[in-house]
Design a protein around this motif. Structure first.
Motif, PDB file in Angstrom:
ATOM      1  N   PRO A  54     -10.845 -11.536  -6.114  1.00  0.00           N
ATOM      2  CA  PRO A  54     -11.020 -10.607  -7.129  1.00  0.00           C
ATOM      3  C   PRO A  54     -12.053  -9.727  -7.526  1.00  0.00           C
ATOM      4  N   LEU A  55     -13.103 -10.162  -6.808  1.00  0.00           N
ATOM      5  CA  LEU A  55     -14.412  -9.138  -6.690  1.00  0.00           C
ATOM      6  C   LEU A  55     -14.292  -7.985  -5.903  1.00  0.00           C
ATOM      7  N   VAL A  56     -13.793  -8.357  -4.800  1.00  0.00           N
ATOM      8  CA  VAL A  56     -13.411  -7.433  -3.868  1.00  0.00           C
ATOM      9  C   VAL A  56     -12.490  -6.084  -4.381  1.00  0.00           C
ATOM     10  N   PHE A  57     -11.536  -6.850  -5.019  1.00  0.00           N
ATOM     11  CA  PHE A  57     -10.459  -5.975  -5.594  1.00  0.00           C
ATOM     12  C   PHE A  57     -11.054  -5.382  -6.586  1.00  0.00           C
ATOM     13  N   GLY A  58     -11.827  -5.845  -7.588  1.00  0.00           N
ATOM     14  CA  GLY A  58     -12.449  -4.983  -8.745  1.00  0.00           C
ATOM     15  C   GLY A  58     -13.476  -3.870  -8.152  1.00  0.00           C
ATOM     16  N   LEU A  59     -14.254  -4.477  -7.186  1.00  0.00           N
ATOM     17  CA  LEU A  59     -15.123  -3.506  -6.726  1.00  0.00           C
ATOM     18  C   LEU A  59     -14.529  -2.210  -5.852  1.00  0.00           C
ATOM     19  N   ALA A  60     -13.474  -2.512  -5.146  1.00  0.00           N
ATOM     20  CA  ALA A  60     -12.580  -1.350  -4.402  1.00  0.00           C
ATOM     21  C   ALA A  60     -12.123  -0.462  -5.646  1.00  0.00           C
ATOM     22  N   TYR A  61     -11.719  -1.076  -6.758  1.00  0.00           N
ATOM     23  CA  TYR A  61     -11.238  -0.041  -7.673  1.00  0.00           C
ATOM     24  C   TYR A  61     -12.145   0.545  -8.378  1.00  0.00           C
ATOM     25  N   GLN A  62     -13.494  -0.036  -8.583  1.00  0.00           N
ATOM     26  CA  GLN A  62     -14.484   0.391  -9.304  1.00  0.00           C
ATOM     27  C   GLN A  62     -14.878   1.876  -8.387  1.00  0.00           C
ATOM     28  N   LEU A  63     -14.962   1.583  -7.056  1.00  0.00           N
ATOM     29  CA  LEU A  63     -15.778   2.535  -6.296  1.00  0.00           C
ATOM     30  C   LEU A  63     -14.652   3.579  -5.754  1.00  0.00           C
ATOM     31  N   THR A  64     -13.455   3.458  -5.798  1.00  0.00           N
ATOM     32  CA  THR A  64     -12.468   4.472  -5.244  1.00  0.00           C
ATOM     33  C   THR A  64     -11.572   5.006  -6.544  1.00  0.00           C
ATOM     34  N   GLY A  65     -11.645   4.104  -7.425  1.00  0.00           N
ATOM     35  CA  GLY A  65     -10.464   4.526  -8.630  1.00  0.00           C
ATOM     36  C   GLY A  65      -8.928   4.212  -8.167  1.00  0.00           C
ATOM     37  N   SER A  66      -8.696   3.875  -7.115  1.00  0.00           N
ATOM     38  CA  SER A  66      -7.315   3.829  -6.432  1.00  0.00           C
ATOM     39  C   SER A  66      -6.969   2.162  -6.368  1.00  0.00           C
ATOM     40  N   TYR A  67      -5.911   1.900  -7.042  1.00  0.00           N
ATOM     41  CA  TYR A  67      -5.446   0.302  -6.718  1.00  0.00           C
ATOM     42  C   TYR A  67      -4.870   0.131  -5.294  1.00  0.00           C
ATOM     43  N   TYR A  77       0.834  -1.322  -0.026  1.00  0.00           N
ATOM     44  CA  TYR A  77      -0.118  -0.050   0.032  1.00  0.00           C
ATOM     45  C   TYR A  77       0.670   1.244   0.217  1.00  0.00           C
ATOM     46  N   PHE A  78       2.062   1.186   0.726  1.00  0.00           N
ATOM     47  CA  PHE A  78       2.760   2.396   0.901  1.00  0.00           C
ATOM     48  C   PHE A  78       4.189   2.479  -0.134  1.00  0.00           C
ATOM     49  N   LEU A  79       4.192   1.376  -1.226  1.00  0.00           N
ATOM     50  CA  LEU A  79       5.227   1.413  -2.047  1.00  0.00           C
ATOM     51  C   LEU A  79       5.061   2.696  -2.888  1.00  0.00           C
ATOM     52  N   PRO A  80       6.439   3.268  -3.041  1.00  0.00           N
ATOM     53  CA  PRO A  80       6.292   4.270  -3.842  1.00  0.00           C
ATOM     54  C   PRO A  80       6.209   3.838  -5.301  1.00  0.00           C
ATOM     55  N   ALA A  81       5.803   4.817  -5.918  1.00  0.00           N
ATOM     56  CA  ALA A  81       5.512   4.754  -7.461  1.00  0.00           C
ATOM     57  C   ALA A  81       7.000   4.818  -8.014  1.00  0.00           C
ATOM     58  N   GLY A  82       7.021   4.138  -9.047  1.00  0.00           N
ATOM     59  CA  GLY A  82       8.255   4.194 -10.290  1.00  0.00           C
ATOM     60  C   GLY A  82       9.511   3.468  -9.427  1.00  0.00           C
TER      61      GLY A  82
END
Length: 464
Positions: free
Chosen positions: A413-426, A353-358
């Motif tokens: 996978p459903l929870v993962f997809g819904l979480a992204y669907q609702l928040t737009g955040s991976y 969760y806290f991993l920096p991008a790039g």
């Protein structure tokens, strides 16, 4: 293969004759090669290439708000892969009891294994044609291939009690995992060479990815020939099996068998309790595996070469991790070692969760941690379950185990997809998976495994 199939009149208890030690070793060597054949699908297709690639295809077809509309349903393009994985596992739930009933009723697992394996291999090979905006084709092929994988693995695992004596099964099972990790690493090296040097091969990036996807299907199909030549079917006793009388319909008999198995498991509630715990935490494991590449590419902005190298690192360290956790289990017991691995899985998600991008180095460190607990947590779970199975019901119970291993791993996978669907955040999507490891740990901690082994009628190991 026909001649081998016909030679199936001996019981499946390894009691001499065609089931003697020499023939068992021959079948075991063939059995290892199915893991060698199909593991490249899980590694190259599901873990590395298909998630980011199908997501990019869906985004190319998306509307200005970032949604695609399969069957008129608005779906955020970034959630399509997770939803497709979930749908494939729901389909597997429907198919596995049907196929399992047919296998138990006829004793002919090998033709059913061939049908499932080559259906999956063909769908994977057809992913070569996934280009442009063909996201629906990609979702369809993923659903078919993933469901076929689950069905084939159910049949593959059901051979284990037939080809290995009880004191051999830990070693035979571990060698199967090792063969799978070896092939996954080997093909990933070839994938990395092709993908990284696609320009020098005169290929576009898309063409290189599609060749990598299709090559996994071809590899799967070619090496499946070996187990089909080596494995034998065993005759079933006259009078039918647990599936009921013939002619009442495959679907009906399949669900009757599933209900009969679950009813029998109710007589062994501690075994059922372990299976429930495994269902929950394994759902988290499978979701992390299938969604890691999407998280790495979409949220962390990492390139495909970085993702391939990270998964290769996972494959190599998974072998070492499995061996190390096996030694730990001899000291601390399988249950406590698995619980320790689940704590590490939870820390991995928090760190992710806290991993920096790039930051490829940080991602490699996380991949190394995954590799060290991945092989061990899977191998020890299967080994621990084998002690909880009543004697004479190995195939039946391992079919239920495979349902938990793959066919019921749709919620993550459903929870993962819904979480992204609702928040737009991976990042929000990945942290949502912590609940599977926490709940799974609590459920496993509550299982008195020594009592469960004794209740199943098996000798209790000194360390369990």
């Amino acid at each position: 293969m026909t001649a081998e199939t016909a030679d199936t009149t001996e019981p499946a208890d390894g009691a001499g004759g065609p089931d003697g030690p020499a023939e068992r070793r021959r079948e075991q060597r063939g059995w290892y090669f199915y893991d060698f054949a199909c593991s490249v699908y899980s590694t190259s297709v599901i873990t590395v290439f298909l998630g980011p690639y199908l997501t990019s295809v869906a985004k190319a077809a998306a509307d200005p708000d970032g949604f695609v509309h399969p069957l008129g349903i608005p779906v955020r393009a970034g959630s399509l892969f997770a939803y497709s994985v979930s749908a494939s596992l729901v389909l597997a739930i429907v198919l596995m009891p049907v196929v399992g009933a047919a296998a138990d009723r006829t004793g002919r697992k090998k033709p059913l294994l061939a049908a499932a394996a080559y259906t999956g291999a063909a769908a994977t090979t057809a992913m070569f044609f996934l280009d442009g905006q063909r996201y629906l084709l990609g979702a369809f092929l993923l659903i078919v291939a993933n469901a076929a994988t689950a069905v084939a693995m159910m049949l593959y695992n059901a051979y284990l009690p037939q080809i290995a004596e009880p004191d051999e099964r830990d070693d035979v099972s571990s060698r199967g995992w090792a063969f799978g990790y070896t092939s996954g690493a080997l093909v990933l090296v070839l994938n990395l060479i092709l993908y990284s040097g696609h320009d020098s091969f005169g290929l576009s990036e898309s063409q290189a990815v599609r060749i990598c996807l299709a090559s996994a299907g071809l590899w799967w199909g070619v090496f499946t020939v070996i187990p089909l030549l080596r494995l034998r079917d065993r005759a079933v006793a006259k009078g039918g099996g647990p599936a009921g009388a013939p002619g009442r319909g495959a679907v009906g008999s399949g669900w009757r068998q599933l209900r009969a198995t679950l009813a029998d498991m109710r007589r062994h509630p501690l075994t059922l309790s372990f299976l429930l715990a495994y269902l929950v935490y394994n759902d988290g494991v499978q979701t992390v595996i299938s969604q890691a590449s999407v998280y790495g590419s979409e949220e962390l902005g990492l390139g495909q070469s970085t993702l391939i190298t990270a998964v290769l690192l996972v494959q190599v360290l998974a072998v070492a991790g499995a061996l190390a956790m096996g030694r730990m289990a001899r000291v601390y017991g399988a249950k406590h070692t698995i619980l320790g691995s689940l704590a590490v899985w939870t820390l991995i998600l928090l760190a992710g969760y806290f991993l920096p991008a790039g930051s490829p180095v940080s991602f490699y460190v996380l991949a190394a941690a995954i590799g060290l607990v991945l092989g061990g947590s899977q191998a020890l779970s299967r080994s621990l379950f084998s002690h909880l199975v009543p004697r004479g019901k190995e195939a039946e119970y391992f079919s239920a185990y495979e349902m938990s291993d793959r066919g019921l791993s749709w919620l993550g996978p459903l929870v993962f997809g819904l979480a992204y669907q609702l928040t737009g955040s991976y990042r929000d999507a990945i942290i949502s998976l912590v609940v599977f490891f926490v709940v799974g740990s609590v459920l496993l901690a509550r299982v008195p495994v020594r009592q469960a082994v004794a209740a199943a009628g098996n000798p209790v190991p000194e360390r369990i």
